[in-house]
Design a protein around this motif. Structure first.
Motif, PDB file in Angstrom:
ATOM      1  N   PRO A  61       0.826  -1.218   0.000  1.00  0.00           N
ATOM      2  CA  PRO A  61       0.000   0.000   0.000  1.00  0.00           C
ATOM      3  C   PRO A  61       0.862   1.272   0.000  1.00  0.00           C
ATOM      4  O   PRO A  61       0.934   2.010   0.982  1.00  0.00           O
ATOM      5  N   ILE A  62       1.573   1.528  -1.119  1.00  0.00           N
ATOM      6  CA  ILE A  62       2.468   2.688  -1.190  1.00  0.00           C
ATOM      7  C   ILE A  62       1.734   3.907  -1.746  1.00  0.00           C
ATOM      8  O   ILE A  62       0.757   3.795  -2.476  1.00  0.00           O
ATOM      9  N   THR A  63       2.233   5.081  -1.387  1.00  0.00           N
ATOM     10  CA  THR A  63       1.743   6.346  -1.918  1.00  0.00           C
ATOM     11  C   THR A  63       2.952   7.189  -2.301  1.00  0.00           C
ATOM     12  O   THR A  63       4.083   6.915  -1.875  1.00  0.00           O
ATOM     13  N   LEU A  64       2.736   8.220  -3.108  1.00  0.00           N
ATOM     14  CA  LEU A  64       3.838   9.107  -3.468  1.00  0.00           C
ATOM     15  C   LEU A  64       4.360   9.833  -2.229  1.00  0.00           C
ATOM     16  O   LEU A  64       5.548  10.129  -2.126  1.00  0.00           O
ATOM     17  N   GLN A  65       3.463  10.110  -1.291  1.00  0.00           N
ATOM     18  CA  GLN A  65       3.872  10.755  -0.036  1.00  0.00           C
ATOM     19  C   GLN A  65       4.848   9.863   0.735  1.00  0.00           C
ATOM     20  O   GLN A  65       5.878  10.331   1.228  1.00  0.00           O
ATOM     21  N   SER A  66       4.543   8.572   0.811  1.00  0.00           N
ATOM     22  CA  SER A  66       5.428   7.658   1.555  1.00  0.00           C
ATOM     23  C   SER A  66       6.763   7.496   0.839  1.00  0.00           C
ATOM     24  O   SER A  66       7.813   7.371   1.475  1.00  0.00           O
ATOM     25  N   ILE A  67       6.744   7.523  -0.503  1.00  0.00           N
ATOM     26  CA  ILE A  67       7.990   7.421  -1.266  1.00  0.00           C
ATOM     27  C   ILE A  67       8.833   8.672  -1.071  1.00  0.00           C
ATOM     28  O   ILE A  67      10.064   8.602  -0.937  1.00  0.00           O
ATOM     29  N   ALA A  68       8.188   9.843  -1.044  1.00  0.00           N
ATOM     30  CA  ALA A  68       8.903  11.106  -0.842  1.00  0.00           C
ATOM     31  C   ALA A  68       9.639  11.083   0.499  1.00  0.00           C
ATOM     32  O   ALA A  68      10.802  11.499   0.596  1.00  0.00           O
ATOM     33  N   VAL A  69       8.969  10.603   1.535  1.00  0.00           N
ATOM     34  CA  VAL A  69       9.594  10.512   2.859  1.00  0.00           C
ATOM     35  C   VAL A  69      10.762   9.531   2.816  1.00  0.00           C
ATOM     36  O   VAL A  69      11.844   9.806   3.347  1.00  0.00           O
ATOM     37  N   LYS A  70      10.560   8.387   2.159  1.00  0.00           N
ATOM     38  CA  LYS A  70      11.590   7.352   2.081  1.00  0.00           C
ATOM     39  C   LYS A  70      12.834   7.857   1.356  1.00  0.00           C
ATOM     40  O   LYS A  70      13.968   7.584   1.774  1.00  0.00           O
ATOM     41  N   LEU A  71      12.645   8.614   0.270  1.00  0.00           N
ATOM     42  CA  LEU A  71      13.771   9.067  -0.551  1.00  0.00           C
ATOM     43  C   LEU A  71      14.320  10.420  -0.108  1.00  0.00           C
ATOM     44  O   LEU A  71      15.333  10.879  -0.632  1.00  0.00           O
ATOM     45  N   GLY A  72      13.619  11.079   0.814  1.00  0.00           N
ATOM     46  CA  GLY A  72      14.112  12.345   1.321  1.00  0.00           C
ATOM     47  C   GLY A  72      13.810  13.548   0.448  1.00  0.00           C
ATOM     48  O   GLY A  72      14.583  14.516   0.426  1.00  0.00           O
ATOM     49  N   TYR A  73      12.691  13.507  -0.290  1.00  0.00           N
ATOM     50  CA  TYR A  73      12.270  14.630  -1.133  1.00  0.00           C
ATOM     51  C   TYR A  73      10.943  15.176  -0.608  1.00  0.00           C
ATOM     52  O   TYR A  73      10.180  14.461   0.053  1.00  0.00           O
TER      53      TYR A  73
END
Length: 272
Positions: free
Chosen positions: A168-180
């Motif tokens: 259950p991924i979101t762009l918000q969770s990816i942004a946090v993970k990648l630091g953007y």
């Protein structure tokens, strides 16, 4: 259309092609093209190169590129991991080839044809051939400084989605993970991929659903959950949107749909 090939890791792959036309795509590996006959147009990061019979061309890792046949063509393509040539990989960091088209000496041609473009291989011979080929390439061109962080980020994003789309991924969770920041990543994604993150994610999940429908006997409900959907209704809705048929109809049509399909590609239709 952008096609992402996540499966090129730590090996050498060879293809024999005829009249090849291939849409914009990228991968983490080098791609060597040798034209046996005819002519080809290769677009690399919005630069166009015309290849004639007997010429070689090298595409660097993470460069977005497409291939088109002018009238007719026959070519050999060798895709190899940057892990095979770490010295050269370090040389090209944040750089591009001014001219990726080159010729080989007679001795190099003989060695390359014996070692690279074959299924039975000796790894040490292949690495030796690659370094000889790269040495002759660099004698015919120069490296130009370029900003490659953009393509590297695109590769990172697509790789992350490829590895986690069943969750259950979101762009918000990816942004946090990648630091953007979310706003930056959203604008960047829309600009580079020409579609929203949600559309991309659904296309990826449906593509995986097509794969499971064609290669397993799992029921459709189970496939929906394996693709990352929380319910069968969402899976059916997005599946119909992409394929214009239900999962059940798709499975029934499989013999016709999958004739000649190349496995392992994640094809995402965009507005390009």
């Amino acid at each position: 259309m952008l096609l992402y090939e996540p499966h090129h890791f730590d090996f050498i792959t060879n293809y024999n092609t005829s009249n090849l036309n291939f849409p914009s795509h990228l991968h983490r590996c080098f791609e060597l093209i040798f034209v046996l006959g005819g002519e080809m147009e290769v677009m690399i990061e919005q630069r166009n190169f015309h290849l004639h019979t007997g010429q070689y061309l090298l595409i660097l890792p993470n460069e977005i590129h497409s291939i088109a046949t002018v009238s007719q063509s026959r070519a050999k393509i060798c895709i190899f991991s940057p892990d095979y040539v770490p010295t050269f990989q370090s040389m090209i960091e944040n750089r591009s080839l001014e001219n990726p088209i080159f010729d080989l000496s007679v001795q190099a041609k003989i060695l390359v044809s014996k070692t690279l473009f074959k299924e039975d291989f000796n790894l040490l011979e292949q690495k030796a051939s690659l370094y000889l080929l790269l040495s002759e390439l660099m004698a015919q061109t120069t490296l130009i400084k370029t900003e490659k962080k953009d393509s590297a980020l695109l590769h990172t994003l697509l790789t992350y989605i490829q590895e986690h789309f069943t969750e259950p991924i979101t762009l918000q969770s990816i942004a946090v993970k990648l630091g953007y920041s979310y706003n930056y990543l959203s604008k960047y994604f829309n600009a580079r991929v020409k579609t929203s993150f949600t559309e991309f994610l659904n296309d990826t999940r449906v593509s995986y659903g097509c794969h499971l429908l064609s290669t397993t006997e799992k029921n459709i409900t189970e496939i929906a959950y394996l693709c990352g959907y929380e319910n069968i209704r969402s899976f059916n809705r997005n599946f119909i949107k992409k394929t214009l048929c239900t999962p059940k109809e798709y499975r029934r049509k499989l013999p016709a749909l999958f004739l000649g399909l190349h496995p392992g590609h994640n094809i995402i239709t965009t507005n390009d």
